[in-house]
Structure formats: C-alpha cells, structure tokens
Design an enzyme around this catalytic site. Structure first.
Site, PDB file in Angstrom:
ATOM      1  N   LYS A  66      97.956 -17.408 -98.315  1.00  0.00           N
ATOM      2  CA  LYS A  66      97.755 -18.528 -99.541  1.00  0.00           C
ATOM      3  C   LYS A  66      98.177 -17.915-100.310  1.00  0.00           C
ATOM      4  CE  LYS A  66      92.975 -19.442 -99.195  1.00  0.00           C
ATOM      5  NZ  LYS A  66      92.928 -19.233 -97.430  1.00  0.00           N
ATOM      6  N   THR A  67      97.617 -16.438-101.041  1.00  0.00           N
ATOM      7  CA  THR A  67      98.233 -15.572-101.953  1.00  0.00           C
ATOM      8  C   THR A  67      99.975 -15.575-101.920  1.00  0.00           C
ATOM      9  OG1 THR A  67      96.085 -14.485-102.109  1.00  0.00           O
ATOM     10  CG2 THR A  67      98.475 -13.679-103.040  1.00  0.00           C
ATOM     11  N   ASP A 111      92.701 -17.520-107.027  1.00  0.00           N
ATOM     12  CA  ASP A 111      91.864 -16.976-106.523  1.00  0.00           C
ATOM     13  C   ASP A 111      90.585 -17.688-105.781  1.00  0.00           C
ATOM     14  OD1 ASP A 111      91.942 -16.582-103.237  1.00  0.00           O
ATOM     15  OD2 ASP A 111      92.196 -14.371-103.367  1.00  0.00           O
ATOM     16  N   THR A 160      89.099 -20.769-100.494  1.00  0.00           N
ATOM     17  CA  THR A 160      88.406 -21.135 -98.779  1.00  0.00           C
ATOM     18  C   THR A 160      87.157 -22.537 -98.629  1.00  0.00           C
ATOM     19  OG1 THR A 160      86.278 -19.384 -99.452  1.00  0.00           O
ATOM     20  CG2 THR A 160      88.723 -18.726 -97.613  1.00  0.00           C
ATOM     21  N   ARG A 219      96.707 -12.235 -91.030  1.00  0.00           N
ATOM     22  CA  ARG A 219      96.276 -10.526 -92.241  1.00  0.00           C
ATOM     23  C   ARG A 219      95.064  -9.990 -90.650  1.00  0.00           C
ATOM     24  NH1 ARG A 219      91.630 -11.918 -96.370  1.00  0.00           N
ATOM     25  NH2 ARG A 219      94.227 -11.274 -97.324  1.00  0.00           N
TER      26      ARG A 219
HETATM   27  P1  ADP Z   1      95.168 -15.132 -97.839  1.00  0.00           P
HETATM   28  O1  ADP Z   1      95.652 -15.150 -99.693  1.00  0.00           O
HETATM   29  O2  ADP Z   1      95.903 -17.152 -96.851  1.00  0.00           O
HETATM   30  O3  ADP Z   1      94.018 -15.069 -97.613  1.00  0.00           O
HETATM   31  P2  ADP Z   1      97.192 -13.873 -97.629  1.00  0.00           P
HETATM   32  O4  ADP Z   1      98.182 -14.703 -98.574  1.00  0.00           O
HETATM   33  O5  ADP Z   1      96.795 -12.561 -98.424  1.00  0.00           O
HETATM   34  O6  ADP Z   1      95.891 -14.836 -97.436  1.00  0.00           O
HETATM   35  O7  ADP Z   1      98.229 -12.921 -96.563  1.00  0.00           O
HETATM   36  C1  ADP Z   1      97.761 -12.305 -95.968  1.00  0.00           C
HETATM   37  C2  ADP Z   1      98.567 -10.994 -95.411  1.00  0.00           C
HETATM   38  O8  ADP Z   1      98.863 -12.246 -94.003  1.00  0.00           O
HETATM   39  C3  ADP Z   1      99.483 -11.169 -96.203  1.00  0.00           C
HETATM   40  O9  ADP Z   1      99.668 -10.154 -96.076  1.00  0.00           O
HETATM   41  C4  ADP Z   1     100.946 -10.860 -95.350  1.00  0.00           C
HETATM   42  O10 ADP Z   1     101.245 -10.028 -94.472  1.00  0.00           O
HETATM   43  C5  ADP Z   1     100.196 -11.474 -93.709  1.00  0.00           C
HETATM   44  N1  ADP Z   1     101.191 -13.327 -93.575  1.00  0.00           N
HETATM   45  C6  ADP Z   1     100.189 -14.310 -94.170  1.00  0.00           C
HETATM   46  N2  ADP Z   1     100.825 -15.771 -94.038  1.00  0.00           N
HETATM   47  C7  ADP Z   1     102.209 -14.786 -92.719  1.00  0.00           C
HETATM   48  C8  ADP Z   1     103.055 -16.235 -93.038  1.00  0.00           C
HETATM   49  N3  ADP Z   1     102.834 -17.179 -92.762  1.00  0.00           N
HETATM   50  N4  ADP Z   1     104.009 -14.747 -92.026  1.00  0.00           N
HETATM   51  C9  ADP Z   1     104.249 -13.977 -92.321  1.00  0.00           C
HETATM   52  N5  ADP Z   1     102.561 -12.834 -92.749  1.00  0.00           N
HETATM   53  C10 ADP Z   1     101.779 -13.434 -93.622  1.00  0.00           C
END
Ligand code: ADP
Length: 334
Positions: A66-67, A111, A160, A219
C-alpha cells in the site's frame, strides 16, 4: 529499541536494504494488476484534465504494497509525498497543521487511517470535498471560526481494518481498492527481483521454498530472503539452494507453509482444548494474548487463506488440513 549495537547495525542495514528493494516504477511493482490498471487510468485521466487525481483508499493486510503504491503514484504525478499515520492525527491541531502545510499538488499519505480520531475526522470532510479547512480560533465567547482555502491535494489513505473507518469518511474517497494476498508466482517474481538487486545467486527451488513460506506477502518474502542471505553468507555459500532455505526457516521456527510458532499454537489449542471448534474471537484472543485487532488482521486472514481455519456462523473451526499439517489427526472428534 534493542540496545545491542550489533542488533542496531543490523536494523539499519535492513532499513537500507528495504529502501533498495522498494519498487520505484510500475514495472517492478509486481502483481495486483487490476489495481495497477485502475490507478494508472485515474492518473492519466486526471493529468489529461490538468487536475489532481481523486482521493484514494487502499485496504488489506500489512506488507502487501500500500505504501509502495502511494510512492509510485506520487512519482508518476511528479508530486511531493507527505507521509503521516492515523496514530499521529490524534488532536485537532495535528490534522490542522498537516493540512495547513500542504502545497499545491501534494499527495498526503495517511497510513493506519482507521486510527484517525473520530472527533477530528470532521475537519477532514470539508478538506477532502472542497479544500476548505475550518478551524476555531480563540476561546469562550471570543471564539470564532476561520476558514482557510487549501491547495489542490490528493489524500491517499491505507488501512488494514477498513470496517473501522466511518461510513462518512469512506464515502469521501473517489476509489477504494482492496489489496489481496499475492499469488505464489508473483511472490517468486518478487524474490527473484530482490535477489537480483542484492546480487545473489539463488536456485529456483530455493526461490519456490521461500515463496511458499512467505504468507503470500511481499514484505515477508523480502524478510525471509534477507535472513537466508545472512545464512548463506555465514556458511560461505556462493549459491543459495533449498538446503539454506530449510535451515533458515527452521532456525526462525517457520514451517514450510509459512506458519510461525503462534499460528501453530493457535490451531493446536483449538484442536486440543476446544475439539477443533467452533470458538469465538475472544477465545483466539485469549490463546494468543494479543488484542482483537491483531488477531483479526494478522493471524486469522492468513490461516483462512491457507485453508487451515474457517469462519462459520457459529464460530471459527479448524479444518481437516490443519489436523493433517500439525499431525494431530488422533484428536479429531468424529
Ligand atoms: P504496506 O504499506 O501494505 O504495509 P509496503 O508498501 O510497505 O506494504 O510493502 C512492503 C515491502 O514489500 C516494500 O518495501 C516492497 O519492497 C515490497 N513490495 C510490496 N509490494 C510489492 C510489489 N507489488 N512488487 C514488489 N515488491 C513489493
């Protein structure tokens, strides 16, 4: 924070690697094709109209990207990304100063949006709808309302726990995207990409084993890869094979399906103490000693996705697959 300097160094290194691994263009953002396509259209249409894209909400389990997608949208728009969290938006002043500091075209990423204090949500509504910031100045009878015009901005919120967001807040987003767990093939692709960035030689069997244990989550996949990389380094392995993955997973007490100690404890307790269920959420909370939110957000969705736990109208029940996986068939009540 861990006081051990070695651990701290490791934490810093991990952080640097995470930054390196975060996709910085659409092609390296693997999977989630439907969401990517929708977001791209929204951006292109807004650009053609010379406007800012609508406010967007992304929801789904942690670590699904998401981030990362918020970062990509900002990059695509050539916009500045301002990052905050619902946790930091507790008092009216927090939100007012965040909004008042926005510049034309900024993207505000919030977030953990479910943690925005309800009483201050009302400041957000006019800000989202008509870019107006209403605030009270002064106290008592001298208090009066001041209205500030905000620059054009886009709010991107992530959560979430979408059902904790109030209906009025949800209704103010132009699009709401549900992020789902990744397919095994996409997780493998993410691992291969990350291994490439880190300069690792890795066998395809090892990629598949990490992916199976990665809880369908990018992640987690990257985290496991980093630990396997450490293991291979310490053991002077030039190429990472399946053996290195198995040994690392064993050390981390993660099984080949990605279940951690707590997942197994949860299933085992339901089997042994509650005859496999049904049990209520409160029972799971008591077994794990975690709060309801964590159980509902982290443990349950994964176990349900794995087909090891099922939600039924009378409560949660453990499936036959869970008995088999944990080797506890003898506890099954016929
Ligand atoms: P969330 O915000 O949903 O908790 P993040 O955007 O921080 O998740 O993603 C966590 C890590 O996973 C990122 O730093 C990235 O390296 C990896 N990641 C997430 N989505 C992808 C994707 N679609 N393709 C490749 N790597 C990804």
């Amino acid at each position: 924070m861990n006081g051990n300097p070695m651990e701290q160094k490791k934490g810093e290194q991990d952080f640097q690697i995470d930054t390196l691994l975060r996709p910085d263009n659409w092609d390296s953002y693997i999977g989630q094709e439907r969401i990517k396509a929708n977001v791209k259209i929204m951006i292109e249409a807004a650009q053609k109209r010379g406007e800012r894209p609508d406010h967007l909400l992304f929801y789904g389990p942690q670590g699904l990207g998401k981030t990362t997608i918020a970062n990509l949208i900002a990059k695509e728009m050539g916009a500045q990304l301002r990052i905050t969290s619902g946790v930091n938006l507790e008092k009216t002043g927090d939100l007012v100063s965040t909004l008042a500091n926005l510049e034309e075209g900024d993207i505000l990423f919030v977030d953990e949006a479910h943690r925005i204090n309800r009483t201050i949500e009302e400041i957000l509504y006019p800000a989202m709808e008509s870019r107006k910031l209403h605030m009270m100045v002064g106290k008592g009878p001298a208090a009066r309302q001041l209205t500030l015009d905000l620059p054009a901005f886009t709010l991107i919120a992530a959560t979430t726990r979408v059902n904790l967001l109030s209906a009025p807040l949800r209704s103010r987003f132009g699009a709401i995207f549900s992020m789902d767990y990744y397919e095994q093939a996409h997780i493998e692709e993410i691992i291969r990409r990350s291994a490439g960035i880190l300069g690792l030689q890795i066998e395809s069997g090892a990629v598949a084993s990490i992916a199976r244990a990665a809880r369908f989550t990018p992640r987690t996949a990257n985290r496991l890869l980093k630990r396997v990389r450490d293991y291979a380094q310490v053991h002077n392995m030039a190429t990472i094979g399946e053996e290195a993955v198995y040994d690392t997973l064993e050390m981390l007490e993660i099984d080949e399906l990605g279940l951690e100690k707590w997942d197994r404890k949860l299933l085992e307790s339901i089997i042994k103490k509650f005859k496999g269920g049904p049990v209520g959420l409160n029972t799971l909370v008591a077994i794990l000693g975690e709060d309801k939110g964590t159980v509902e957000e982290i443990y349950e969705p994964f176990l349900i996705k794995m087909g090891l736990l099922q939600k039924t109208p009378s409560g949660r029940v453990v499936t036959d697959e869970a008995y088999d996986h944990l080797n506890l068939r003898q506890f099954k009540v016929q």
